[in-house]
Scaffold this motif. Structure first.
Motif, PDB file in Angstrom:
ATOM      1  N   PRO A 165      22.899  31.814  16.204  1.00  0.00           N
ATOM      2  CA  PRO A 165      22.681  32.487  17.483  1.00  0.00           C
ATOM      3  C   PRO A 165      21.231  32.344  17.934  1.00  0.00           C
ATOM      4  O   PRO A 165      20.311  32.370  17.112  1.00  0.00           O
ATOM      5  CB  PRO A 165      23.011  33.948  17.179  1.00  0.00           C
ATOM      6  CG  PRO A 165      23.044  34.079  15.710  1.00  0.00           C
ATOM      7  CD  PRO A 165      23.181  32.734  15.099  1.00  0.00           C
ATOM      8  N   ASP A 166      21.034  32.174  19.234  1.00  0.00           N
ATOM      9  CA  ASP A 166      19.684  32.103  19.808  1.00  0.00           C
ATOM     10  C   ASP A 166      19.204  33.486  20.209  1.00  0.00           C
ATOM     11  O   ASP A 166      19.989  34.430  20.278  1.00  0.00           O
ATOM     12  CB  ASP A 166      19.732  31.243  21.082  1.00  0.00           C
ATOM     13  CG  ASP A 166      19.320  29.818  20.767  1.00  0.00           C
ATOM     14  OD1 ASP A 166      18.824  29.607  19.653  1.00  0.00           O
ATOM     15  OD2 ASP A 166      19.511  28.953  21.638  1.00  0.00           O
ATOM     16  N   ASP A 214      18.427  34.341  23.114  1.00  0.00           N
ATOM     17  CA  ASP A 214      19.028  34.734  24.396  1.00  0.00           C
ATOM     18  C   ASP A 214      20.546  34.938  24.298  1.00  0.00           C
ATOM     19  O   ASP A 214      21.251  34.987  25.305  1.00  0.00           O
ATOM     20  CB  ASP A 214      18.709  33.687  25.474  1.00  0.00           C
ATOM     21  CG  ASP A 214      19.179  32.291  25.059  1.00  0.00           C
ATOM     22  OD1 ASP A 214      19.904  32.207  24.043  1.00  0.00           O
ATOM     23  OD2 ASP A 214      18.828  31.320  25.736  1.00  0.00           O
ATOM     24  N   GLY A 215      21.068  35.053  23.083  1.00  0.00           N
ATOM     25  CA  GLY A 215      22.482  35.355  22.910  1.00  0.00           C
ATOM     26  C   GLY A 215      23.377  34.125  22.878  1.00  0.00           C
ATOM     27  O   GLY A 215      24.555  34.230  22.549  1.00  0.00           O
ATOM     28  N   LYS A 216      22.824  32.951  23.203  1.00  0.00           N
ATOM     29  CA  LYS A 216      23.642  31.733  23.130  1.00  0.00           C
ATOM     30  C   LYS A 216      23.598  31.181  21.688  1.00  0.00           C
ATOM     31  O   LYS A 216      23.051  31.811  20.796  1.00  0.00           O
ATOM     32  CB  LYS A 216      23.076  30.696  24.104  1.00  0.00           C
ATOM     33  CG  LYS A 216      23.230  31.096  25.550  1.00  0.00           C
ATOM     34  CD  LYS A 216      22.985  29.875  26.434  1.00  0.00           C
ATOM     35  CE  LYS A 216      22.889  30.299  27.887  1.00  0.00           C
ATOM     36  NZ  LYS A 216      21.607  29.932  28.494  1.00  0.00           N
ATOM     37  N   GLU A 217      24.167  29.989  21.534  1.00  0.00           N
ATOM     38  CA  GLU A 217      24.146  29.392  20.199  1.00  0.00           C
ATOM     39  C   GLU A 217      23.397  28.069  20.226  1.00  0.00           C
ATOM     40  O   GLU A 217      23.366  27.403  21.259  1.00  0.00           O
ATOM     41  CB  GLU A 217      25.579  29.120  19.737  1.00  0.00           C
ATOM     42  CG  GLU A 217      26.310  30.395  19.356  1.00  0.00           C
ATOM     43  CD  GLU A 217      27.667  30.105  18.768  1.00  0.00           C
ATOM     44  OE1 GLU A 217      28.274  29.098  19.175  1.00  0.00           O
ATOM     45  OE2 GLU A 217      28.103  30.889  17.901  1.00  0.00           O
ATOM     46  N   SER A 218      22.789  27.716  19.120  1.00  0.00           N
ATOM     47  CA  SER A 218      22.184  26.380  19.054  1.00  0.00           C
ATOM     48  C   SER A 218      22.328  25.826  17.632  1.00  0.00           C
ATOM     49  O   SER A 218      22.666  26.550  16.701  1.00  0.00           O
ATOM     50  CB  SER A 218      20.719  26.423  19.479  1.00  0.00           C
ATOM     51  OG  SER A 218      20.001  27.165  18.536  1.00  0.00           O
TER      52      SER A 218
END
Ligand code: GAP
Length: 513
Positions: A390-391, A393-397
């Motif tokens: 999880p990033d 900012d709530g996204k994934e990377s």
């Protein structure tokens, strides 16, 4: 991660470079970069301390690389340290005949395993492997072929039967991997020792060898060490040092090198007790590997099909490298071969007086021998992982992370000021760094956004990142980010060492097995 990714990661992040790159490299010779040397030193420290510090009856030495040339006559290396070599007349490439045959056998084995895996998938929980491999026609055929070729190879190697090795290559229709042709020369023996010449003595008399194993330095010093350290049998001598072999097949990165480093321990025992100690060291060495987090499924024992000229029992600890299970470490029962041969050729007694038995004898030897570079490759390949995380900012990377055991990681702790344009923050971060650097290997980094800096540390395996932010100015606390779980703990500056100590120091690791 596949093997190519591991090799390019090793270069990109300063672990390993090919030797003499600006001159188009020197094959099978490698240099360790800034992160590489730290990881390698940590592996050596772990080995040394588990041998020498943990055992009151094991002491260390550091013998010279050059030894009297008679050493290698007595040890058998001048006459028997050979590999069977074959050339392909079309590609002009040189191969080890036994390796070509072994690779052929590996392919048969892989076919059998594929059949077994397919059946295991079909039958699920009902699958009985033992029953399947003895009843399925195809698998039975593959395994019988593998068995018969393995035996024939072992026999030919034992007898030094070069003609039969050539015949096997012809019978199996093995082609040159480079040219695809089967236009082979005869197989001939090739001695693996590098030689050089003493400046003041001409001819054979002045011929010196670069040691092909560190063990002989231990054998020649056996009595010196026993007497000066007042050891009683059983006792061991440990050594870490360079060894050199003129390998014909120099592939697979640092797996097979011409200059490499060995970590060897010779354990001197009463004749007759050797098999007991052989089992003891097999067990302990496996535990040593597993204590670093290597799963049991990645390691296996493999009894030698061809015993070296000095051994009466020998086993490899194999590791699941990206190119298959291969030898990582050898455990050998060397009998009294080496000490007796040196005693005979030198005319000097190499015996121990056993006060309990009230007699003198030439001790038997059980050795454990691991290549430091192979251990390095094992750690790199098992730890390098690509994963989705999880990033902020709530996204994934995706991140590339080197999940090394914290106590062997090149950098233990990165000190990261959240921003670089606030002197109060950078100064506080530098003060923390200047204190912690006396405790463990730290790195200060203020360049780029914090996310990128975390990724840089992940890629070199740093287990802890310490971030100094605006709140730190008031509460005198920092955030410690854990590499594997990504958990973040708020910790007072005065407690950082206490929180990290058990994880990054080797003590807990050494106590754990
Ligand atoms: N004193 C015993 C001995 O030298 P070995 O099986 O020939 O036994 C021991 O070597 C270990 O040294 C191997 O298990 C391997 O880890 C390492 N080793 C041997 N040859 C190597 C090479 N060419 N490159 C890197 N490591 C090597």
């Amino acid at each position: 991660m596949d093997f190519k990714q591991i090799v390019s990661h090793a270069k990109e992040y300063g672990f390993i470079y090919q030797s003499s790159e600006i001159y188009d490299t020197l094959a099978a010779v490698y240099d360790y970069g800034p992160n590489g040397v730290e990881l390698k030193n940590n592996i050596k420290e772990y080995w040394w301390r588990s041998m020498v510090q943990r055992h009151e009856n094991i002491v260390g030495i550091d013998a010279a690389i050059f030894m009297h040339p008679k050493t290698w006559k007595a040890s058998g290396h001048v006459d028997a340290f050979n590999d069977p070599l074959i050339d392909n007349k079309d590609s002009k490439k040189r191969y080890r005949a036994d390796v070509l045959i072994e690779e052929y056998i590996d392919k048969i084995d892989a076919k059998a395993e594929k059949e077994i895996d397919k059946a295991a998938g079909r039958f699920g929980d009902q699958f009985n492997r033992e029953q399947y491999i003895t009843t399925n026609d195809r698998v039975v055929k593959y395994l019988a072929e593998k068995d018969s070729l393995t035996k024939r190879l072992a026999e030919a190697m034992k007898k030094g039967d070069m003609a039969d090795l050539k015949k096997m290559i012809e019978d199996l229709e093995i082609a040159c991997p480079e040219s695809g042709s089967r236009n082979w020369t005869d197989v001939r023996q090739f001695n693996l020792m590098f030689s050089t010449q003493l400046g003041n003595i001409a001819g054979e008399e002045g011929k010196l060898y670069l040691r092909p194993e560190t063990a002989q330095g231990i054998f020649l010093n056996f009595l010196n060490v026993q007497k000066t350290s007042r050891q009683k049998i059983p006792f061991g001598i440990a050594q870490i040092g360079k060894a050199f072999r003129n390998e014909i097949v120099a592939r697979q990165f640092i797996f097979r090198m011409r200059e490499f480093e060995q970590m060897e321990m010779q354990y001197f025992v009463r004749p007759g007790d050797e098999m007991e100690w052989y089992e003891y060291w097999k067990d302990l060495r496996l535990k040593w590997h597993m204590a670093l987090g290597t799963p049991a499924s990645q390691l296996r024992f493999h009894d030698h099909d061809n015993l070296a000229h000095y051994a009466n029992a020998a086993v490899d600890i194999q590791f699941a490298f990206p190119f298959g299970f291969k030898e990582l470490e050898g455990i050998h029962s060397r009998t009294d071969f080496d000490l007796s041969s040196h005693q005979e050729l030198s005319g000097k007694k190499l015996q121990y007086f056993d006060p309990e038995l009230e007699k003198s004898y030439v001790p038997y030897v059980v050795e454990t021998s691991i290549g430091c570079d192979r251990m390095f490759l094992a750690m790199l390949s098992q730890s390098l992982q690509e994963e989705i995380v999880p990033d902020a900012d709530g996204k994934e990377s995706t991140r590339i992370v080197l999940k090394l055991h914290p106590s062997i990681a090149p950098v233990k702790c990165a000190i990261l000021p959240l921003v670089k344009n606030k002197p109060e923050i950078t100064e506080k971060a530098k003060a923390i760094f200047n204190d912690l650097k006396f405790f463990t290997q730290c790195q200060y980094d203020e360049k780029d956004a914090i996310g990128r800096r975390y990724r840089r540390q992940d890629a070199i395996g740093t287990p802890f990142c310490i971030t100094i932010d605006f709140d730190s100015l008031d509460d005198h606390s920092v955030t410690i980010r854990h590499r594997d779980t990504l958990a973040q703990d708020r910790v007072h500056v005065s407690r950082i060492e206490e929180v990290l100590r058990d994880k990054v120091n080797m003590e807990a690791l050494l106590r754990s097995f």
